[in-house]
Motif scaffolding. Sequence first.
Motif, PDB file in Angstrom:
ATOM      1  N   VAL A   1       0.833  -1.202   0.000  1.00  0.00           N
ATOM      2  CA  VAL A   1       0.000   0.000   0.000  1.00  0.00           C
ATOM      3  C   VAL A   1       0.868   1.252   0.000  1.00  0.00           C
ATOM      4  O   VAL A   1       0.408   2.320  -0.376  1.00  0.00           O
ATOM      5  CB  VAL A   1      -0.986   0.019   1.194  1.00  0.00           C
ATOM      6  CG1 VAL A   1      -1.988  -1.123   1.074  1.00  0.00           C
ATOM      7  CG2 VAL A   1      -0.264  -0.014   2.518  1.00  0.00           C
ATOM      8  N   ALA A   2       2.120   1.126   0.418  1.00  0.00           N
ATOM      9  CA  ALA A   2       3.061   2.246   0.427  1.00  0.00           C
ATOM     10  C   ALA A   2       4.479   1.679   0.494  1.00  0.00           C
ATOM     11  O   ALA A   2       4.678   0.596   1.052  1.00  0.00           O
ATOM     12  CB  ALA A   2       2.805   3.159   1.619  1.00  0.00           C
ATOM     13  N   THR A   3       5.435   2.413  -0.062  1.00  0.00           N
ATOM     14  CA  THR A   3       6.843   1.999  -0.007  1.00  0.00           C
ATOM     15  C   THR A   3       7.735   3.208   0.258  1.00  0.00           C
ATOM     16  O   THR A   3       7.361   4.350  -0.054  1.00  0.00           O
ATOM     17  CB  THR A   3       7.305   1.331  -1.321  1.00  0.00           C
ATOM     18  OG1 THR A   3       7.178   2.263  -2.398  1.00  0.00           O
ATOM     19  CG2 THR A   3       6.513   0.067  -1.617  1.00  0.00           C
ATOM     20  N   LEU A   4       8.901   2.927   0.804  1.00  0.00           N
ATOM     21  CA  LEU A   4       9.879   3.976   1.086  1.00  0.00           C
ATOM     22  C   LEU A   4      11.264   3.355   1.100  1.00  0.00           C
ATOM     23  O   LEU A   4      11.453   2.278   1.673  1.00  0.00           O
ATOM     24  CB  LEU A   4       9.587   4.609   2.460  1.00  0.00           C
ATOM     25  CG  LEU A   4      10.601   5.608   3.007  1.00  0.00           C
ATOM     26  CD1 LEU A   4      10.612   6.897   2.173  1.00  0.00           C
ATOM     27  CD2 LEU A   4      10.300   5.910   4.470  1.00  0.00           C
ATOM     28  N   HIS A   5      12.217   4.013   0.465  1.00  0.00           N
ATOM     29  CA  HIS A   5      13.606   3.604   0.645  1.00  0.00           C
ATOM     30  C   HIS A   5      14.410   4.818   1.103  1.00  0.00           C
ATOM     31  O   HIS A   5      14.210   5.938   0.625  1.00  0.00           O
ATOM     32  CB  HIS A   5      14.204   2.929  -0.589  1.00  0.00           C
ATOM     33  CG  HIS A   5      14.060   3.652  -1.883  1.00  0.00           C
ATOM     34  ND1 HIS A   5      14.941   4.614  -2.307  1.00  0.00           N
ATOM     35  CD2 HIS A   5      13.129   3.553  -2.844  1.00  0.00           C
ATOM     36  CE1 HIS A   5      14.572   5.074  -3.483  1.00  0.00           C
ATOM     37  NE2 HIS A   5      13.465   4.446  -3.831  1.00  0.00           N
ATOM     38  N   LEU A   6      15.254   4.582   2.072  1.00  0.00           N
ATOM     39  CA  LEU A   6      16.048   5.638   2.700  1.00  0.00           C
ATOM     40  C   LEU A   6      17.534   5.314   2.553  1.00  0.00           C
ATOM     41  O   LEU A   6      17.929   4.156   2.684  1.00  0.00           O
ATOM     42  CB  LEU A   6      15.722   5.730   4.192  1.00  0.00           C
ATOM     43  CG  LEU A   6      14.298   6.094   4.577  1.00  0.00           C
ATOM     44  CD1 LEU A   6      14.068   5.824   6.055  1.00  0.00           C
ATOM     45  CD2 LEU A   6      14.027   7.560   4.247  1.00  0.00           C
ATOM     46  N   ARG A   7      18.318   6.323   2.353  1.00  0.00           N
ATOM     47  CA  ARG A   7      19.778   6.146   2.320  1.00  0.00           C
ATOM     48  C   ARG A   7      20.319   6.191   3.742  1.00  0.00           C
ATOM     49  O   ARG A   7      19.874   6.981   4.574  1.00  0.00           O
ATOM     50  CB  ARG A   7      20.421   7.229   1.485  1.00  0.00           C
ATOM     51  CG  ARG A   7      19.999   7.154   0.043  1.00  0.00           C
ATOM     52  CD  ARG A   7      21.097   7.674  -0.859  1.00  0.00           C
ATOM     53  NE  ARG A   7      20.695   7.584  -2.237  1.00  0.00           N
ATOM     54  CZ  ARG A   7      20.802   6.493  -2.991  1.00  0.00           C
ATOM     55  NH1 ARG A   7      21.301   5.396  -2.489  1.00  0.00           N
ATOM     56  NH2 ARG A   7      20.419   6.507  -4.254  1.00  0.00           N
TER      57      ARG A   7
END
Length: 172
Positions: A129-135
Amino acid sequence: MKPCLIVYYSRSGVTARAAQGLARLCGADIEELRDVRPRDGAAGFLRSAWQGWRRQPAGIMAPQRHPADYPFIVLGTPVWAGQMSAPMRAYILQQREHFRRVALFCTMGGSGGQGVLMSMADLCDKLPVATLHLRQREVLADRHAAALAAFADELAVLRHDEEAAAPAHTPE
């Protein structure tokens, strides 16, 4: 019970930092996956990269919370050799039949985040339903707050929509 469960694995503490911040923003319960075998030092780092590259699940301790008790599960993992972590792979394989809706996030030192999120979704057999990638450098420098807040807001909107769509219980 809170409306959301965040399940994460973190070898170095970066993914833990993001997961804990997200849990505060969402008012969520949180579950840290724990390895059966420690991953300390250079040998642990190399084993992590090897297992990630080979797409091998790892032995993990039994989780304390059950995903079927939550309408949303948020899964968080570091990127290892372009893949999700072995403990997260093990958790998804063990628990995916209990997931209702999933949101996914990952932390990465370099690249590969989008591919990891797609692999996680495939393994869950669910569209997230949602995605996020963080450095990693953003998380360590506390420059991830805006991205985390936007992700939490997206989850809150989805949760609100789901609650509004649920049939109202009327007493007889």
